[in-house]
Design an enzyme around this catalytic site. Structure first.
Site, PDB file in Angstrom:
ATOM      1  N   SER A 183      -7.816   3.755   9.188  1.00 16.52           N
ATOM      2  CA  SER A 183      -8.300   3.826   7.920  1.00 16.52           C
ATOM      3  C   SER A 183      -7.660   2.726   6.760  1.00 16.52           C
ATOM      4  O   SER A 183      -8.377   1.917   6.270  1.00 16.52           O
ATOM      5  CB  SER A 183      -8.524   5.217   7.318  1.00 16.52           C
ATOM      6  OG  SER A 183      -9.055   5.172   5.857  1.00 16.52           O
ATOM      7  N   HIS A 193       0.929  -1.138   0.078  1.00 11.57           N
ATOM      8  CA  HIS A 193       0.083  -0.029  -0.007  1.00 11.57           C
ATOM      9  C   HIS A 193       0.756   1.290  -0.005  1.00 11.57           C
ATOM     10  O   HIS A 193       1.731   1.348   0.895  1.00 11.57           O
ATOM     11  CB  HIS A 193      -0.941   0.129   1.381  1.00 11.57           C
ATOM     12  CG  HIS A 193      -1.689   1.145   1.344  1.00 11.57           C
ATOM     13  ND1 HIS A 193      -2.924   1.346   0.623  1.00 11.57           N
ATOM     14  CD2 HIS A 193      -1.512   2.469   1.781  1.00 11.57           C
ATOM     15  CE1 HIS A 193      -3.547   2.354   0.675  1.00 11.57           C
ATOM     16  NE2 HIS A 193      -2.723   3.239   1.180  1.00 11.57           N
ATOM     17  N   LYS A 240      -8.775  -1.597   5.938  1.00 11.05           N
ATOM     18  CA  LYS A 240      -8.992  -2.416   4.679  1.00 11.05           C
ATOM     19  C   LYS A 240      -7.950  -3.260   4.346  1.00 11.05           C
ATOM     20  O   LYS A 240      -8.634  -4.464   3.689  1.00 11.05           O
ATOM     21  CB  LYS A 240      -8.865  -1.080   3.659  1.00 11.05           C
ATOM     22  CG  LYS A 240     -10.220  -0.247   3.856  1.00 11.05           C
ATOM     23  CD  LYS A 240     -10.090   0.936   2.892  1.00 11.05           C
ATOM     24  CE  LYS A 240      -9.010   2.142   3.399  1.00 11.05           C
ATOM     25  NZ  LYS A 240      -9.264   3.512   2.789  1.00 11.05           N
ATOM     26  N   ARG A 269     -14.544  12.608   7.065  1.00 10.84           N
ATOM     27  CA  ARG A 269     -13.169  13.543   7.515  1.00 10.84           C
ATOM     28  C   ARG A 269     -12.853  14.282   6.460  1.00 10.84           C
ATOM     29  O   ARG A 269     -12.278  15.587   6.534  1.00 10.84           O
ATOM     30  CB  ARG A 269     -12.210  12.510   7.768  1.00 10.84           C
ATOM     31  CG  ARG A 269     -12.381  11.698   9.153  1.00 10.84           C
ATOM     32  CD  ARG A 269     -11.588  10.144   9.300  1.00 10.84           C
ATOM     33  NE  ARG A 269     -10.080  10.758   8.904  1.00 10.84           N
ATOM     34  CZ  ARG A 269      -9.337   9.768   8.164  1.00 10.84           C
ATOM     35  NH1 ARG A 269      -9.664   8.764   7.838  1.00 10.84           N
ATOM     36  NH2 ARG A 269      -7.824  10.202   8.116  1.00 10.84           N
ATOM     37  N   ASP A 289     -15.129   2.666   7.228  1.00 14.84           N
ATOM     38  CA  ASP A 289     -14.253   3.624   6.856  1.00 14.84           C
ATOM     39  C   ASP A 289     -14.500   4.337   5.793  1.00 14.84           C
ATOM     40  O   ASP A 289     -14.488   5.650   5.624  1.00 14.84           O
ATOM     41  CB  ASP A 289     -13.016   2.816   6.306  1.00 14.84           C
ATOM     42  CG  ASP A 289     -11.953   3.715   5.928  1.00 14.84           C
ATOM     43  OD1 ASP A 289     -11.304   4.466   6.636  1.00 14.84           O
ATOM     44  OD2 ASP A 289     -11.410   3.547   4.690  1.00 14.84           O
TER      45      ASP A 289
HETATM   46  N1  URA Z   1      -6.069   6.789   2.527  1.00 17.59           N
HETATM   47  C1  URA Z   1      -6.769   6.088   3.137  1.00 17.59           C
HETATM   48  O1  URA Z   1      -7.432   5.046   2.896  1.00 17.59           O
HETATM   49  N2  URA Z   1      -7.321   6.606   4.374  1.00 17.59           N
HETATM   50  C2  URA Z   1      -6.933   7.739   5.130  1.00 17.59           C
HETATM   51  O2  URA Z   1      -7.188   8.302   5.982  1.00 17.59           O
HETATM   52  C3  URA Z   1      -5.931   8.634   4.273  1.00 17.59           C
HETATM   53  C4  URA Z   1      -5.473   7.936   3.035  1.00 17.59           C
END
Ligand code: URA
Length: 428
Positions: free
Chosen positions: A186, A85, A190, A171, A164
């Protein structure tokens, strides 16, 4: 499940107190179900922005988000699973060559990706520049492709950590994105729900990244590595330089073409270096002893790329779309390029049509920016510095405005930071 008073929980966090395990479980569930309102969750997000979450609260918060959705299970695969990621940067196309490269070395790479919003492009938007390629797969299709090809890049279904999705959107409009605990929860909710056994994080740092300083990036990387390992996902992070955009292109089809160059054994040096550094970390996490550089040279990585694209309906040999209009922006002075503003390049690509302003908008497959010199290289006044690509020429003036002041020139070669700055693991 016990019921709590949302106002009382907000007050506790606002005043610097801790949230208990059951309170966190209730809050996340109740927000996902619409019992806790957006107003209340905005206040909570702002309280967390200022007060933070300690390690115990953060683990519980992440798990509560995971528990609002499904968890994928790859345990039936014969290959070890490992994912990557990136926290996002301009010209960051690394997933495209990396996933097939690591698959060619024997791992299974389940890349659940998103579309772009704002100045950084989304991986799915890039791959959709390839004629016929489709982003949506069912879970059985994904499993079958992971077993046969070893790499899947597809859209994350709505079932993964739905809390999320809702919280991130909130947010985004309440100036509470830039919170290390909430970003960490967050991203990691995932990735843990996705079911990968190992995970390598590419945490960007510098002018073109979310986190501008090394100290902030280190804190984010350490927090995410902690959450991952606590959840049983073998997680390491590389902190990598995002002072300048990666490679030589920003834009969907342009970035696919550059990725294919890397898979063919060429491509820009920084893209190759970062792809190989991440591949080595991913293979080490997966317990595979293989040399990814050899897989680039032998053509095995290219074979895996073509198999991955074909498995999702795409034609890897079809020509990529070409923009109807291009315009060259020349260098303004002689000297060495000493700075190229990644944000400005990302904004120019976005204004040319490579990105979207609101969710659901169409992007242009061929739009974007090519730069003909990278930071550290010599240029002469008047030589082509950028080429702007778009199907809609009325966008060109605004893109050029974004690039005003985006580069600096120096009389001597500048000091450059390395591509990979630090490695953070559970042992660090
Ligand atoms: N990417 C995400 O998936 N979540 C965040 O809070 C910031 C970047």
């Amino acid at each position: 499940m016990s019921t709590f008073d949302a106002v009382e929980l907000i007050r506790t966090k606002r005043d610097g107190g801790r949230l208990g395990d059951e309170a966190i479980d209730w809050l996340i569930r109740a927000y996902t179900d619409g019992v806790v309102t957006d107003e209340q969750m905005s206040a909570m997000a702002m309280a967390i922005f200022f007060r933070g979450l300690d390690a115990t609260e953060l683990t519980r918060w992440t798990n509560a988000m995971i528990d609002t959705g499904e968890r994928m299970d790859f345990s039936s695969l014969s290959r070890p699973t490992v994912d990557k990621h990136s926290t996002g940067g301009v010209g960051d196309k690394i997933t495209l060559p990396l996933a097939p490269l690591v698959a060619a070395c024997g791992a299974a790479v389940p890349q659940l990706s998103g579309r772009g919003l704002g100045h950084t492009g989304g991986t799915l938007d890039k791959l959709e520049a390839i004629p016929g390629w489709r982003a949506s797969l069912t879970n059985p299709e994904m499993l079958a492709q992971l077993e046969s090809v070893g790499a899947v890049i597809c859209a994350a279904g709505a079932g993964l950590a739905p809390a999320d999705k809702k919280l991130y959107a909130l947010r985004d409009v309440t100036a509470t994105i830039e919170s290390i605990p909430m970003i960490s929860a967050s991203i990691m909710s995932k990735k843990i729900a996705e079911g990968t056994a190992s995970l390598v994080l590419d945490v960007k740092t510098g002018a073109g990244a979310f986190m501008k300083t090394l100290a902030q990036s280190r804190a984010l990387a350490t927090t995410m590595v902690g959450i991952g390992n606590a959840a049983g996902v073998n997680t390491v992070a590389l902190i990598t330089n995002m002072d300048t955009p990666l490679g030589r292109t920003a834009g969907n089809g342009l970035e696919v073409a550059e990725s294919v160059e890397v898979l063919a054994g060429g491509g820009p040096a920084d893209v190759v270096e970062l792809t190989l550094a991440l591949a080595r970390e991913m293979l080490a996490c997966a317990g595979i002893d293989a040399d990814p550089a050899a897989a680039l040279v032998s053509g095995k990585a290219m074979d895996a790329w073509k198999a991955m694209i074909r498995a999702q309906g795409g034609d890897p040999d079809a020509p990529l779309p070409v923009a109807r209009h291009t315009e060259v922006v020349p260098a303004e002075a002689d000297g060495y390029l000493s700075r190229m503003d990644a944000m400005a390049v990302g904004l120019a690509a976005w204004r040319l049509g490579a990105g979207r302003a609101v969710q659901g908008e169409q992007v242009q497959a061929a739009a974007g920016v090519t730069w003909h010199a990278a930071v550290g290289e010599p240029v002469q006044a008047g030589q082509p510095l950028f080429t702007l690509h778009t199907d809609t020429p009325e966008r060109i003036e605004r893109a050029k405005e974004a690039l005003v002041g985006a580069v600096d020139y120096a009389s001597a070669p500048p000091e450059l930071r390395p591509v990979v700055l630090e490695r953070i693991s559970a042992e660090s």
